[in-house]
Design an enzyme around this catalytic site. Sequence first.
Site, PDB file in Angstrom:
ATOM      1  CB  SER A  23     -10.013  -2.342   3.226  1.00  0.00           C
ATOM      2  OG  SER A  23     -10.364  -3.418   2.351  1.00  0.00           O
ATOM      3  NE  ARG A  27      -3.744  -2.303   0.167  1.00  0.00           N
ATOM      4  CZ  ARG A  27      -3.527  -3.446  -0.436  1.00  0.00           C
ATOM      5  NH1 ARG A  27      -2.552  -3.630  -0.960  1.00  0.00           N
ATOM      6  NH2 ARG A  27      -4.459  -4.331  -0.074  1.00  0.00           N
ATOM      7  CD  GLU A  29      -5.967  -0.106   2.216  1.00  0.00           C
ATOM      8  OE1 GLU A  29      -6.435  -0.368   1.127  1.00  0.00           O
ATOM      9  OE2 GLU A  29      -5.971  -0.845   2.975  1.00  0.00           O
TER      10      GLU A  29
END
Length: 336
Positions: free
Chosen positions: A222, A154, A318
């Site tokens: 998410s 990520r 995230e």
Amino acid sequence: MALSLQAFHTFSLPSQCSELFEITDIAQLQSVAFSTPFCILGEGSNTVFLNDYQGTVIKMATGGVAVTEREYDYLLAVAAGENWHQLVTNTLAQGIFGLENLALIPGTVGAAPVQNIGAYGVELAKYVEYVEYFDIATKQIKRLNKQQCQFGYRDSIFKHSLKNKAVITTVALALPKQWQPELSYGPLQQLEQVTPQTVFEQVIKTRNSKLPDPYVLANAGSFFKNPIITNQQLNELLKHFPPLPHYFYDDDHHKVAAGWLIEQAGLKGYRIAGIEVHQQQALVLVNHGGSEGSDLIKMIQHIQQQIWQRYQIRLQHEVRLMNNDAECHIALGDLA
């Protein structure tokens, strides 16, 4: 004149900005002042505006996909404003395979390298050949190869040395003609017939069963990263929590499932104002309305504290959070 941003980010908190540019041709970037602060936006599925943004929002809406057939692969040069899932669907229909594990990830192609999007054992970095971007300082288009993008979990160079210095314009993906399925994650291991189409369909079925449609129930997908922990930490945790899902990361580290940690901490359905830990997937926070950025911050901090107290793991979000003039990070204080 203030413009509402509520429809421009899928978490849909009430917020405004002072100016918004929609870019449909990269030549338009030449005339953008890029006065600070500014925010580059795709479909707003991984960005939350916590409050009014005192700056310019630049929404990338360019389109176009150029496909070049080569000896061993297909090279796709894709404009930043293209919808990611539509790209996955279209390539599959053309008999070009490899992206099926990444189906139904919301957002634009231009946002994908920033985050190095990933799902079901596949990361975007696996297929990137190069990324082109508009250099804000020189007003030139520049190109980085895969190595220069500095991809991580990520993560990429666009979150670090090129942050606020680059606007991604094109992402080029090399998809091999020799298809190799990636079936290491849960539901994909059960497939009886393994084809690109069956993998694609199973990924969509799984995501739809767990993840709420952001255009029906406001969310940003998410919300937390799966933590990367040392093998020693993992072994200790497994003594106390044997079912903990874990995945090999490198020789010294494993990735553990953030959603499992949150669910096992009893946080499913936990609510602050209109913000709730989703009932079906604890990794997702949803917004029922009547909430403000301060409520979301309280929710993030509460989850981080609970996970630290139970597992001694620091959860990181995230999703990109924007305050009134810049991106911000909500991090757990030193509770050790």
